[in-house]
Design an enzyme around this catalytic site. Structure first.
Site, mmCIF file in Angstrom:
data_model
loop_
_atom_site.group_PDB
_atom_site.id
_atom_site.type_symbol
_atom_site.label_atom_id
_atom_site.label_comp_id
_atom_site.label_asym_id
_atom_site.label_seq_id
_atom_site.Cartn_x
_atom_site.Cartn_y
_atom_site.Cartn_z
ATOM 1 N N ASP A 1 -7.691 19.421 -13.099
ATOM 2 C CA ASP A 1 -8.035 18.134 -13.719
ATOM 3 C C ASP A 1 -7.559 18.196 -15.171
ATOM 4 O O ASP A 1 -8.128 18.919 -15.982
ATOM 5 C CB ASP A 1 -9.550 17.918 -13.633
ATOM 6 C CG ASP A 1 -9.983 16.549 -14.145
ATOM 7 O OD1 ASP A 1 -9.280 15.979 -15.010
ATOM 8 O OD2 ASP A 1 -11.046 16.058 -13.706
ATOM 9 N N ARG B 1 0.850 -1.207 0.000
ATOM 10 C CA ARG B 1 0.000 0.000 0.000
ATOM 11 C C ARG B 1 0.876 1.245 0.000
ATOM 12 O O ARG B 1 0.620 2.210 -0.704
ATOM 13 C CB ARG B 1 -0.963 -0.004 1.204
ATOM 14 C CG ARG B 1 -1.658 1.340 1.407
ATOM 15 C CD ARG B 1 -2.959 1.301 2.215
ATOM 16 N NE ARG B 1 -2.921 0.393 3.339
ATOM 17 C CZ ARG B 1 -2.219 0.563 4.471
ATOM 18 N NH1 ARG B 1 -1.494 1.657 4.653
ATOM 19 N NH2 ARG B 1 -2.250 -0.342 5.429
ATOM 20 N N TYR C 1 -17.118 17.734 -14.349
ATOM 21 C CA TYR C 1 -17.387 16.302 -14.553
ATOM 22 C C TYR C 1 -18.454 15.850 -13.540
ATOM 23 O O TYR C 1 -18.343 16.148 -12.338
ATOM 24 C CB TYR C 1 -16.093 15.507 -14.368
ATOM 25 C CG TYR C 1 -16.299 14.011 -14.417
ATOM 26 C CD1 TYR C 1 -16.615 13.381 -15.611
ATOM 27 C CD2 TYR C 1 -16.200 13.237 -13.274
ATOM 28 C CE1 TYR C 1 -16.834 12.018 -15.655
ATOM 29 C CE2 TYR C 1 -16.407 11.873 -13.311
ATOM 30 C CZ TYR C 1 -16.729 11.264 -14.508
ATOM 31 O OH TYR C 1 -16.944 9.918 -14.543
ATOM 32 N N LYS D 1 -8.778 7.401 -18.977
ATOM 33 C CA LYS D 1 -9.081 8.022 -20.258
ATOM 34 C C LYS D 1 -7.840 7.990 -21.167
ATOM 35 O O LYS D 1 -7.408 6.933 -21.542
ATOM 36 C CB LYS D 1 -9.630 9.424 -20.014
ATOM 37 C CG LYS D 1 -10.674 9.491 -18.869
ATOM 38 C CD LYS D 1 -11.957 8.731 -19.161
ATOM 39 C CE LYS D 1 -12.867 8.576 -17.954
ATOM 40 N NZ LYS D 1 -13.242 9.805 -17.273
HETATM 41 C C1 LIG Z 1 -13.729 10.132 -15.923
HETATM 42 C C2 LIG Z 1 -13.360 11.403 -15.303
HETATM 43 C C3 LIG Z 1 -13.152 11.520 -13.923
HETATM 44 C C4 LIG Z 1 -13.349 10.345 -12.982
HETATM 45 O O1 LIG Z 1 -12.407 9.334 -13.197
HETATM 46 P P1 LIG Z 1 -12.683 7.747 -13.021
HETATM 47 O O2 LIG Z 1 -11.421 7.134 -13.487
HETATM 48 O O3 LIG Z 1 -13.875 7.416 -13.861
HETATM 49 O O4 LIG Z 1 -12.962 7.517 -11.571
HETATM 50 C C5 LIG Z 1 -12.763 12.754 -13.425
HETATM 51 N N1 LIG Z 1 -12.606 13.832 -14.227
HETATM 52 C C6 LIG Z 1 -12.818 13.762 -15.562
HETATM 53 C C7 LIG Z 1 -12.633 14.973 -16.400
HETATM 54 C C8 LIG Z 1 -13.203 12.560 -16.142
HETATM 55 O O5 LIG Z 1 -13.421 12.494 -17.462
#
Ligand SMILES: *Cc1c(COP(=O)(O)O)cnc(C)c1O
Length: 387
Positions: free
Chosen positions: A170, A46, A98, A195
């Protein structure tokens, strides 16, 4: 060294015992200590795992930060970073956020006494007005999802510094290949690595990169204390995906340009939102702070009745809820990604019932154009061609 080279070379030469070019997956959760008070650097998985460490160094390097941290999902990363704050703290956040982040803030963290103001971060006057004595950070998502609105990162960072608060960005939509917020003054960058960084719609992961020793140590403490860490197998998969990030992003982008131009000409389409287009309202800001515009775009059809027939006629593009993978996906934000955002807020930010979002994949552009065109042609008949 260029980013392309850094990413491809991540982990190469790090396994000195075997010389493995692809860094191995270390499933071990426990590590033998050489002697009392000594450690190999790995004690318990961890806290640190060798495969995860290679990944964490790779993302820290790619973003130009001091430390990287890998999590079980993007949401796990965001939840962990919010552990930096305490009851009573307030945040100024992108309006067009998001959906999952909005849900975490409003339905989970609000119960812990954190509060959030949702502001169009392109309007600095509004940002300034929203900042209170309790405000501890600006949380920026840019370009926003799904309307592709662009925040001027350097300017909001300057504003945040004047108020002595942090800027958290982000960077999921553009990835460090196109945009590096830490170089523009941000304190911390996070990703849904599910993504573009993973890139193949096959691994769920989140990443954080921090700048500065103090913030890095705080996040390291939270990462280990909360424990929402990425497993070794998924760390390896993500690292493998990241090696081809540069190639994929270039193709995502060239395909997105091709589709944006084609959609604009189609009679079934009312509006196209892609920051790469010269007449996108935030085109100049995006151009000034990134090396590219990415592979995400959205568009409005003329009539909401076109949406269902369009989605059911798509053959190559999948009607599915994610983005950033090699396969093209189409999302209907109103009932998918933004379903947890109240209708009035959703419509205020422009996520109406005619809006569709495309994550443009790396297929041949002609096949994508043909697929979208035939589905739009059919939708026009169903939509009654209303203006
Ligand atoms: C998908 C997404 C998230 C969340 O991420 P997960 O991997 O689905 O938990 C946060 N911010 C943006 C811009 C996203 O596209």
């Amino acid at each position: 060294m260029h980013l392309e080279t850094k990413l491809v070379q991540a982990g190469v030469g790090k396994d000195s015992q075997t010389g493995a070019v692809s860094f191995p997956v270390y499933h071990a959760t426990a590590y033998r200590h050489p002697a009392l008070g000594e450690s190999t650097g790995f004690d318990y998985s961890r806290t640190a795992n060798p495969t995860r460490t290679v990944l964490e160094q790779a993302i820290a390097d790619a973003e130009g930060g001091d430390a990287g941290f890998a999590f079980a999902s993007g949401m796990a990363a965001i939840h962990t970073l919010m552990g930096l704050f305490s009851q009573g703290d307030h945040f100024v956040v992108s309006l067009d956020l998001y959906g999952g982040t909005y849900r975490l803030f409003e339905q989970v963290l609000s119960r812990y006494g954190l509060s959030f103001s949702y502001v169009d971060l392109r309007d600095l006057e509004q940002v300034e007005k929203a900042i209170q004595p309790e405000t501890k950070a600006l949380l920026v998502e840019t370009p926003t999802n799904p309307l592709m609105q662009v925040t001027d990162i350097a300017r909001v960072c300057q504003l945040a510094k004047r108020h002595g608060i942090l800027t958290l960005v982000d960077n999921t939509f553009l990835s460090p290949y196109f945009q590096r917020p830490l170089e523009l003054g941000a304190d911390l960058v996070f990703h849904s690595a599910t993504k573009y960084l993973g890139g193949h719609n096959d691994v769920l992961a989140g990443l954080i990169v921090t700048k500065g020793a103090e913030l890095s140590e705080k996040v390291r403490f939270l990462h280990n204390s909360i424990g929402a860490v990425l497993g070794p197998q998924d760390s390896w998969l993500l690292l493998r995906g990241m090696k081809t990030l540069a190639l994929r992003m270039e193709r995502h982008q060239s395909n997105a340009f091709a589709l944006a131009r084609c959609l604009r000409e189609h009679p079934a389409v009312a509006e196209v939102f892609y920051p790469g287009l010269d007449d996108h309202p935030d085109h100049e800001v995006q151009k000034s702070q990134s090396n590219g515009f990415g592979g995400m775009l959205s568009f409005r059809v003329r009539d909401a009745a076109q949406v269902a027939p369009f989605l059911s006629r798509l053959r190559i593009v999948s009607f599915a809820e994610s983005l950033g993978g090699v396969e093209s996906l189409c999302t209907y934000p109103a009932t998918q990604t933004h379903a947890d955002i109240p209708r009035d807020i959703r419509e205020k930010v422009g996520v109406c019932d005619r809006l569709l979002r495309l994550s443009v994949g790396i297929e041949h552009p002609d096949d994508l154009i043909a697929d979208l065109s035939q589905a739009l042609d059919v939708s026009l008949q169903a939509g009654g061609n209303q203006r």
